[in-house]
Design a protein around this motif. Structure first.
Motif, PDB file in Angstrom:
ATOM      1  N   ALA A   1      43.280  -2.744  15.245  1.00  0.00           N
ATOM      2  CA  ALA A   1      41.992  -3.196  15.786  1.00  0.00           C
ATOM      3  C   ALA A   1      41.976  -4.708  15.923  1.00  0.00           C
ATOM      4  O   ALA A   1      41.465  -5.252  16.911  1.00  0.00           O
ATOM      5  CB  ALA A   1      40.852  -2.727  14.887  1.00  0.00           C
ATOM      6  N   ARG A   2      42.543  -5.406  14.935  1.00  0.00           N
ATOM      7  CA  ARG A   2      42.596  -6.877  14.992  1.00  0.00           C
ATOM      8  C   ARG A   2      43.428  -7.345  16.182  1.00  0.00           C
ATOM      9  O   ARG A   2      43.033  -8.233  16.925  1.00  0.00           O
ATOM     10  CB  ARG A   2      43.183  -7.423  13.688  1.00  0.00           C
ATOM     11  CG  ARG A   2      43.151  -8.955  13.601  1.00  0.00           C
ATOM     12  CD  ARG A   2      43.915  -9.455  12.399  1.00  0.00           C
ATOM     13  NE  ARG A   2      45.330  -9.121  12.437  1.00  0.00           N
ATOM     14  CZ  ARG A   2      46.244  -9.749  13.188  1.00  0.00           C
ATOM     15  NH1 ARG A   2      45.881 -10.726  13.988  1.00  0.00           N
ATOM     16  NH2 ARG A   2      47.506  -9.390  13.153  1.00  0.00           N
ATOM     17  N   ILE A   3      44.574  -6.709  16.390  1.00  0.00           N
ATOM     18  CA  ILE A   3      45.443  -7.077  17.514  1.00  0.00           C
ATOM     19  C   ILE A   3      44.739  -6.824  18.838  1.00  0.00           C
ATOM     20  O   ILE A   3      44.786  -7.649  19.753  1.00  0.00           O
ATOM     21  CB  ILE A   3      46.783  -6.311  17.428  1.00  0.00           C
ATOM     22  CG1 ILE A   3      47.595  -6.821  16.241  1.00  0.00           C
ATOM     23  CG2 ILE A   3      47.558  -6.420  18.730  1.00  0.00           C
ATOM     24  CD1 ILE A   3      48.824  -5.995  15.923  1.00  0.00           C
ATOM     25  N   LYS A   4      44.065  -5.688  18.928  1.00  0.00           N
ATOM     26  CA  LYS A   4      43.342  -5.355  20.159  1.00  0.00           C
ATOM     27  C   LYS A   4      42.253  -6.387  20.440  1.00  0.00           C
ATOM     28  O   LYS A   4      42.081  -6.828  21.576  1.00  0.00           O
ATOM     29  CB  LYS A   4      42.743  -3.950  20.032  1.00  0.00           C
ATOM     30  CG  LYS A   4      42.162  -3.409  21.302  1.00  0.00           C
ATOM     31  CD  LYS A   4      41.735  -1.955  21.123  1.00  0.00           C
ATOM     32  CE  LYS A   4      41.203  -1.391  22.417  1.00  0.00           C
ATOM     33  NZ  LYS A   4      40.828   0.005  22.308  1.00  0.00           N
ATOM     34  N   LEU A   5      41.538  -6.790  19.406  1.00  0.00           N
ATOM     35  CA  LEU A   5      40.496  -7.803  19.574  1.00  0.00           C
ATOM     36  C   LEU A   5      41.089  -9.142  19.994  1.00  0.00           C
ATOM     37  O   LEU A   5      40.537  -9.841  20.844  1.00  0.00           O
ATOM     38  CB  LEU A   5      39.685  -7.967  18.290  1.00  0.00           C
ATOM     39  CG  LEU A   5      38.697  -6.863  17.991  1.00  0.00           C
ATOM     40  CD1 LEU A   5      38.071  -7.073  16.614  1.00  0.00           C
ATOM     41  CD2 LEU A   5      37.608  -6.793  19.049  1.00  0.00           C
TER      42      LEU A   5
ATOM     43  N   SER B   1      40.554  -6.109  -1.875  1.00  0.00           N
ATOM     44  CA  SER B   1      41.802  -5.387  -1.645  1.00  0.00           C
ATOM     45  C   SER B   1      42.401  -5.679  -0.276  1.00  0.00           C
ATOM     46  O   SER B   1      43.360  -5.065   0.123  1.00  0.00           O
ATOM     47  CB  SER B   1      41.572  -3.879  -1.804  1.00  0.00           C
ATOM     48  OG  SER B   1      40.763  -3.390  -0.747  1.00  0.00           O
ATOM     49  N   GLY B   2      41.801  -6.612   0.459  1.00  0.00           N
ATOM     50  CA  GLY B   2      42.357  -6.993   1.760  1.00  0.00           C
ATOM     51  C   GLY B   2      41.782  -6.205   2.902  1.00  0.00           C
ATOM     52  O   GLY B   2      42.354  -6.149   3.977  1.00  0.00           O
ATOM     53  N   GLY B   3      40.657  -5.585   2.733  1.00  0.00           N
ATOM     54  CA  GLY B   3      40.000  -4.890   3.821  1.00  0.00           C
ATOM     55  C   GLY B   3      40.293  -3.414   3.872  1.00  0.00           C
ATOM     56  O   GLY B   3      39.614  -2.668   4.528  1.00  0.00           O
ATOM     57  N   GLY B   4      41.307  -2.964   3.244  1.00  0.00           N
ATOM     58  CA  GLY B   4      41.513  -1.543   3.136  1.00  0.00           C
ATOM     59  C   GLY B   4      42.183  -0.881   4.307  1.00  0.00           C
ATOM     60  O   GLY B   4      43.230  -0.317   4.172  1.00  0.00           O
ATOM     61  N   GLY B   5      41.710  -0.883   5.493  1.00  0.00           N
ATOM     62  CA  GLY B   5      42.108  -0.054   6.608  1.00  0.00           C
ATOM     63  C   GLY B   5      43.571  -0.058   6.962  1.00  0.00           C
ATOM     64  O   GLY B   5      44.027   0.810   7.677  1.00  0.00           O
TER      65      GLY B   5
ATOM     66  N   GLU C   1      45.236   0.767  10.777  1.00  0.00           N
ATOM     67  CA  GLU C   1      44.121   0.849  11.722  1.00  0.00           C
ATOM     68  C   GLU C   1      43.428  -0.505  11.873  1.00  0.00           C
ATOM     69  O   GLU C   1      43.105  -0.928  12.979  1.00  0.00           O
ATOM     70  CB  GLU C   1      43.104   1.896  11.261  1.00  0.00           C
ATOM     71  CG  GLU C   1      43.605   3.317  11.360  1.00  0.00           C
ATOM     72  CD  GLU C   1      42.563   4.311  10.849  1.00  0.00           C
ATOM     73  OE1 GLU C   1      41.385   3.959  10.737  1.00  0.00           O
ATOM     74  OE2 GLU C   1      42.965   5.445  10.565  1.00  0.00           O
ATOM     75  N   ALA C   2      43.228  -1.173  10.754  1.00  0.00           N
ATOM     76  CA  ALA C   2      42.585  -2.489  10.797  1.00  0.00           C
ATOM     77  C   ALA C   2      43.460  -3.483  11.544  1.00  0.00           C
ATOM     78  O   ALA C   2      42.965  -4.290  12.337  1.00  0.00           O
ATOM     79  CB  ALA C   2      42.297  -2.991   9.384  1.00  0.00           C
ATOM     80  N   GLU C   3      44.753  -3.433  11.314  1.00  0.00           N
ATOM     81  CA  GLU C   3      45.683  -4.335  11.991  1.00  0.00           C
ATOM     82  C   GLU C   3      45.702  -4.063  13.495  1.00  0.00           C
ATOM     83  O   GLU C   3      45.691  -4.990  14.313  1.00  0.00           O
ATOM     84  CB  GLU C   3      47.092  -4.197  11.402  1.00  0.00           C
ATOM     85  CG  GLU C   3      48.122  -5.117  12.011  1.00  0.00           C
ATOM     86  CD  GLU C   3      47.856  -6.589  11.744  1.00  0.00           C
ATOM     87  OE1 GLU C   3      48.432  -7.415  12.477  1.00  0.00           O
ATOM     88  OE2 GLU C   3      47.083  -6.926  10.828  1.00  0.00           O
TER      89      GLU C   3
END
Length: 114
Positions: free
Chosen positions: A51-55, A40-44, A47-49
């Protein structure tokens, strides 16, 4: 196939204890959940996006730090090479002075011919 087995099936067909059959089912459910989340593309979502940007920002910052540190290392290595050359020159100068000193000492002690 494993997804269709019940706890009793695992015990009777595979000879697992109750505890082991429960653990197997729990791990199967966990794996199934991971597969569904991945599908499903990771779900979050947001929030996931975030977190990805922050990383990504952290990685970029660390990359910049790495480049700056590499430059500093190269500069220090060059400076060290210069100091090594200076040290070799000083050692050579000390050796020449020691030889001259030994020669002068030998001449002052030498007995004149009669």
């Amino acid at each position: 196939l494993l997804l269709s087995l019940s706890c009793d099936d695992l015990k009777s067909d595979l000879g697992l204890s109750s505890l082991h059959s429960k653990k197997v089912l729990k791990n199967i459910e966990f794996s199934k959940g991971l597969l569904e989340a991945a599908a499903s593309g990771g779900g979050g979502g947001e929030e996931a996006e975030a977190a990805r940007i922050k990383l990504e920002e952290k990685v970029e910052g660390l990359s910049g730090d790495k480049a700056a540190l590499e430059t500093k290392i190269y500069d220090l290595e060059d400076e060290l090479k210069g100091k090594d050359e200076e040290l070799m020159d000083l050692k050579a100068q000390l050796d020449r002075m020691q030889i001259e000193s030994d020669k002068a000492m030998a001449e002052s002690i030498a007995v004149p011919d009669e």
